[in-house]
Design a protein around this motif. Structure first.
Motif, short mmCIF file in Angstrom:
data_model
loop_
_atom_site.label_atom_id
_atom_site.label_comp_id
_atom_site.label_asym_id
_atom_site.label_seq_id
_atom_site.Cartn_x
_atom_site.Cartn_y
_atom_site.Cartn_z
N ARG A 98 0.83 -1.21 0.00
CA ARG A 98 0.00 0.00 0.00
C ARG A 98 0.87 1.26 0.00
NH1 ARG A 98 -3.02 -2.96 3.85
NH2 ARG A 98 -2.23 -1.64 5.53
N ARG A 99 1.97 1.23 0.76
CA ARG A 99 2.89 2.39 0.75
C ARG A 99 3.52 2.55 -0.63
NH1 ARG A 99 4.45 0.55 5.74
NH2 ARG A 99 6.29 -0.47 4.87
N ALA A 100 3.92 1.42 -1.23
CA ALA A 100 4.52 1.48 -2.57
C ALA A 100 3.53 2.05 -3.58
CB ALA A 100 4.97 0.08 -3.00
N ARG A 101 2.25 1.72 -3.42
CA ARG A 101 1.21 2.27 -4.29
C ARG A 101 1.13 3.79 -4.13
NH1 ARG A 101 -3.18 0.05 -6.39
NH2 ARG A 101 -3.39 -2.21 -6.55
N GLU A 102 1.27 4.27 -2.89
CA GLU A 102 1.19 5.72 -2.66
C GLU A 102 2.39 6.42 -3.29
OE1 GLU A 102 0.37 6.63 1.44
OE2 GLU A 102 -1.43 5.36 1.44
N GLN A 103 3.58 5.82 -3.09
CA GLN A 103 4.77 6.44 -3.68
C GLN A 103 4.67 6.48 -5.19
OE1 GLN A 103 7.58 3.82 -1.86
NE2 GLN A 103 7.45 4.85 0.13
N ARG A 104 4.21 5.40 -5.78
CA ARG A 104 4.08 5.35 -7.23
C ARG A 104 2.97 6.30 -7.71
NH1 ARG A 104 -0.56 2.09 -9.24
NH2 ARG A 104 0.03 1.12 -11.19
N GLY A 105 1.88 6.40 -6.98
CA GLY A 105 0.81 7.31 -7.36
C GLY A 105 1.29 8.75 -7.35
N GLU A 106 2.06 9.08 -6.32
CA GLU A 106 2.56 10.46 -6.21
C GLU A 106 3.53 10.75 -7.37
OE1 GLU A 106 3.95 11.45 -2.30
OE2 GLU A 106 3.92 13.60 -2.75
#
Ligand code: AMP
Ligand code: FE
Ligand code: FE
Ligand code: ZN
Length: 282
Positions: A98-106
């Protein structure tokens, strides 16, 4: 019995809340619903609390995985049913993804902004509403900015489908199978032959996954052609895997309806019997 084993709520990139999802499932005449949000179990408690009498609820998730045996690695989705949501290694891995998804989304938003697109990361987080962030939430920002009309238009190659598609750091698929089994869950490979979604893995990988503990293959899915469905059924038969079907419902982010594809009762029963993580709610 009508059984839909793959659906999303606002805990990830669906548009119905978990409570609305179970209510809609019962209204549609489903007997069994699985809630399978991307990389989270956050929808389990509200779905269970709102579950109408007569609807059996399978608690699950759809894990973002990758096969790192080729370069570039191939993304794939693993449905996980009835696993223990407190198993520490699995909990930690879901949080990491989920954190990796946030970093990639940003990073995707940064790239869009660098090209003059007037959307913000805060806005995207707002659309995700505290749930697992995904490209559909960035799509909502593109719609708000007037650049595309629909979520699917936002997945065109010039937008999130290719130009602004960045990989995320998904779980190694064999690690995922091991973690799900270790938490008493049952892993099923979601839409394994969906060529229209991108590169697919070879059947030899599915053979290896079966040896590693994979339990089933999703055959009836809107992203599979009739030939692809037949191929998946044949392969499942050869490997002794169960065959599932599902809507992969995402609310208004997609056009597919709840119960559009379903799973046969005997396959469903095999999944429930094999699981030891949490009970079926019925
Ligand atoms: P992500 O998990 O961030 O990589 O985004 C993938 C999600 O986007 C999938 O789970 C679907 O919900 C959604 N999606 C992918 N392709 C499309 C499409 N063509 N139209 C609408 N939604 C899509
Ligand atoms: Fe999704
Ligand atoms: Fe999926
Ligand atoms: Zn899904």
């Amino acid at each position: 019995m009508r059984i839909d084993l793959h659906t999303h709520s606002t805990a990830s990139d669906g548009t119905l809340t978990p409570a609305e999802l179970v209510t809609a499932a019962a209204q549609t005449g489903l007997d069994v619903l699985a809630i399978t949000d991307h990389d989270t179990t956050a929808g389990w408690a509200p779905a269970a609390a709102a579950r109408p009498a007569g609807l059996a609820l399978v608690r699950g998730a759809e894990l973002s995985c990758r096969w790192y045996g080729v370069t570039p690695a191939i993304p794939l989705h693993l449905l996980a049913y009835l696993f223990d949501p407190t198993e520490p290694e699995l909990v930690a891995e879901l949080a990491r993804v989920r954190r990796a998804r946030e970093q990639r989304g940003e990073r995707i938003v940064d790239r869009l902004r660098a090209d003059g697109v007037d959307i913000t990361w805060d806005e995207v987080l707002g659309y995700a509403g505290g749930g697992t962030v995904g490209r559909p939430h960035i799509a909502q920002a593109l719609i708000r900015a007037g650049l595309v009309a629909t979520t699917s238009a936002a997945f065109a190659p010039q937008w999130l489908g290719e130009r602004y598609r960045l990989p995320k750091e998904d779980t190694d698929v064999f690690t995922a199978v091991r973690l799900v089994r270790g938490a008493g869950g049952v892993p099923v490979f979601a839409h394994p032959r969906a060529t229209r979604r991108g590169t697919i893995v070879p059947d030899s990988l599915i053979v290896e996954m079966a040896a590693a503990g994979l339990f089933g293959l999703e055959a009836d899915h809107e992203d599979h052609s009739p030939q692809e469905r037949a191929h998946v059924r044949r392969l499942a038969g050869e490997l002794g895997l169960v065959v599932t079907g599902s809507s992969d419902f995402h609310g208004t982010h997609k056009s597919v309806r709840l119960g559009a594809h379903t799973t046969a009762p005997d396959a469903y029963e095999r999944i429930v019997i094999a699981a030891t993580g949490v009970p079926l709610l019925h």
